[in-house]
Design a protein around this motif. Structure first.
Motif, short mmCIF file in Angstrom:
data_model
loop_
_atom_site.label_atom_id
_atom_site.label_comp_id
_atom_site.label_asym_id
_atom_site.label_seq_id
_atom_site.Cartn_x
_atom_site.Cartn_y
_atom_site.Cartn_z
N ARG A 40 -6.41 8.29 -3.50
CA ARG A 40 -5.76 7.15 -4.53
C ARG A 40 -6.81 6.02 -4.11
O ARG A 40 -7.23 5.88 -2.88
CB ARG A 40 -4.65 6.67 -4.07
CG ARG A 40 -3.38 7.57 -4.32
CD ARG A 40 -2.94 7.90 -5.83
NE ARG A 40 -1.92 8.83 -6.09
CZ ARG A 40 -1.96 9.88 -5.97
NH1 ARG A 40 -3.07 10.63 -5.89
NH2 ARG A 40 -0.74 10.50 -6.33
N PHE A 97 1.49 3.19 -3.03
CA PHE A 97 0.60 4.14 -3.62
C PHE A 97 0.30 5.15 -2.75
O PHE A 97 0.13 6.37 -3.24
CB PHE A 97 -0.79 3.26 -3.85
CG PHE A 97 -0.54 2.14 -4.76
CD1 PHE A 97 -0.58 2.11 -6.46
CD2 PHE A 97 -0.14 0.68 -4.37
CE1 PHE A 97 -0.25 1.30 -6.95
CE2 PHE A 97 0.16 -0.17 -5.14
CZ PHE A 97 0.03 0.01 -6.65
N HIS A 98 0.48 5.28 -1.65
CA HIS A 98 0.11 6.25 -0.69
C HIS A 98 1.42 7.03 -0.38
O HIS A 98 1.37 8.33 -0.09
CB HIS A 98 -0.68 5.99 0.67
CG HIS A 98 -0.11 5.27 1.55
ND1 HIS A 98 1.30 5.41 2.16
CD2 HIS A 98 -0.19 3.99 2.15
CE1 HIS A 98 1.50 4.53 2.92
NE2 HIS A 98 0.67 3.50 3.11
N ARG A 148 -7.60 9.19 -8.94
CA ARG A 148 -6.67 8.05 -9.62
C ARG A 148 -6.85 6.78 -8.97
O ARG A 148 -7.17 6.47 -8.04
CB ARG A 148 -5.15 8.20 -9.25
CG ARG A 148 -4.12 7.59 -9.70
CD ARG A 148 -2.73 8.03 -9.42
NE ARG A 148 -1.91 6.93 -9.53
CZ ARG A 148 -0.39 7.13 -9.38
NH1 ARG A 148 0.06 8.45 -9.01
NH2 ARG A 148 0.52 6.41 -9.58
N LEU A 176 -7.40 1.52 -4.73
CA LEU A 176 -6.97 0.58 -5.15
C LEU A 176 -8.17 -0.29 -5.10
O LEU A 176 -8.95 -0.61 -4.17
CB LEU A 176 -6.19 -0.40 -4.29
CG LEU A 176 -4.64 0.55 -4.07
CD1 LEU A 176 -3.74 -0.47 -2.97
CD2 LEU A 176 -3.79 0.96 -5.32
N GLU A 214 -5.98 2.35 -9.33
CA GLU A 214 -5.15 1.17 -9.87
C GLU A 214 -5.88 0.13 -9.46
O GLU A 214 -6.63 -0.25 -8.45
CB GLU A 214 -4.04 1.03 -8.94
CG GLU A 214 -2.90 2.45 -9.12
CD GLU A 214 -2.03 2.48 -10.42
OE1 GLU A 214 -2.26 1.25 -11.20
OE2 GLU A 214 -1.86 3.28 -10.59
N ASP A 243 0.71 -1.40 0.12
CA ASP A 243 -0.06 0.01 -0.01
C ASP A 243 0.79 1.24 0.12
O ASP A 243 0.30 2.20 -0.50
CB ASP A 243 -1.16 0.02 1.24
CG ASP A 243 -2.26 -0.89 1.01
OD1 ASP A 243 -2.12 -1.79 0.01
OD2 ASP A 243 -2.94 -0.70 1.76
N SER A 282 -2.78 -6.37 -0.85
CA SER A 282 -3.06 -4.88 -0.14
C SER A 282 -3.62 -5.15 0.97
O SER A 282 -4.68 -5.62 1.24
CB SER A 282 -3.74 -4.00 -1.09
OG SER A 282 -4.31 -3.16 -0.59
N LEU A 326 -5.66 6.80 0.75
CA LEU A 326 -5.48 5.61 0.11
C LEU A 326 -6.88 4.80 0.30
O LEU A 326 -6.95 4.61 1.69
CB LEU A 326 -4.54 4.61 0.10
CG LEU A 326 -4.42 3.39 -0.73
CD1 LEU A 326 -4.30 3.91 -2.19
CD2 LEU A 326 -3.45 2.45 -0.40
#
Length: 254
Positions: A163, A64-65, A178, A165, A180, A61, A189, A71
């Motif tokens: 973000r 991404f953060h 954004r 996920l 993913e 994680d 994750s 996140l």
């Protein structure tokens, strides 16, 4: 101290305290004590293995953060059943959360899921739930219903985020933040794994409640999936308002 008393003592200790306490009994030659030491050493090893896996999820994680972005992990449950809703959960975890043992909800026992559900509820910065019922699934198809549930889950979050996920191979349409898509994300994750547990426990509880009204379909056990008992009940008693007609048409039943 007899063996039973020692077992009770050791069982109530934290992992760190347990490590220290075991040292005091390593010279005890009683066979029962030797077995207890082996038992609790295995408990410590299991915990350390789970801790290592949890740290890997947190590190994933952090890619991404980067310790600066908020996140969200999002996952769904209930794409495949013949009855009941599809449920999505969106979860924001603090960077330093400790949820050792958390993983893909399908790989957890029900008691462990329930325990982790409570821990996530206590630790998460934000949780959103999205639910789309059978009629809507029939109307727009299961993929679009899943996306709708995910969008609703995100809309239920009370804090802003940067973000997202998403478990799977597709991002969510009509979301500007954004995203993913993470294949196998509930095993990679931390935040997606948390969302997996929240969604799973939420939906399972719903299906158990529905089973009290529609008691012929064994939903308390199959959660709406196509088990043998479920198919037999459909053939014997017909369908309910909670059944997905489009799924039963595909199965040649409706």
């Amino acid at each position: 101290m007899n063996i039973k008393e020692l077992d009770q003592l050791l069982n109530n200790l934290s992992i760190e305290a347990l490590k220290e306490e075991l040292k005091a009994y390593e010279i005890d030659t009683r066979s029962g004590v030797i077995k207890l030491i082996d038992k609790y050493k295995r408990k410590i090893q299991t915990y350390e293995n789970e801790l290592a896996l949890w740290q890997l999820k947190c590190e994933f994680d952090s890619i991404f953060h980067d310790n600066q972005y908020i996140l969200v992990g999002i996952d769904e449950v209930g794409r495949g059943p013949l009855a009941g809703p599809v449920v999505a959960a969106a979860v924001i975890l603090p960077y330093d959360t400790n949820l050792v043992g958390l993983k893909d909800s399908k790989k957890l026992t029900e008691p462990k899921r329930e325990k982790l559900y409570d821990q996530i509820q206590s630790n998460a910065l934000g949780i959103g739930i999205g639910i789309v019922d059978a009629d809507r699934i029939d109307e727009i198809n299961i993929l679009q219903a899943t996306f709708e549930a995910m969008r609703h889950a995100l809309s239920e979050l009370k804090i802003d985020y940067d973000r997202v996920l998403v478990d799977g191979d597709k991002v969510i349409p009509k979301i500007q933040i954004r995203q993913e898509a993470i294949i196998g994300g509930d095993d990679k994750s931390a935040s997606i794994a948390a969302a997996s547990v929240i969604a799973k426990v939420t939906r399972d509880r719903m299906m158990k409640a529905y089973a009290n009204t529609y008691d012929k379909y064994d939903w308390e056990n199959n959660k709406g999936y196509g088990s043998q008992k479920h198919y037999e009940a459909i053939r014997n008693y017909g369908i309910t308002p909670l059944h997905r007609k489009s799924f039963l048409k595909n199965e040649g039943i409706f």
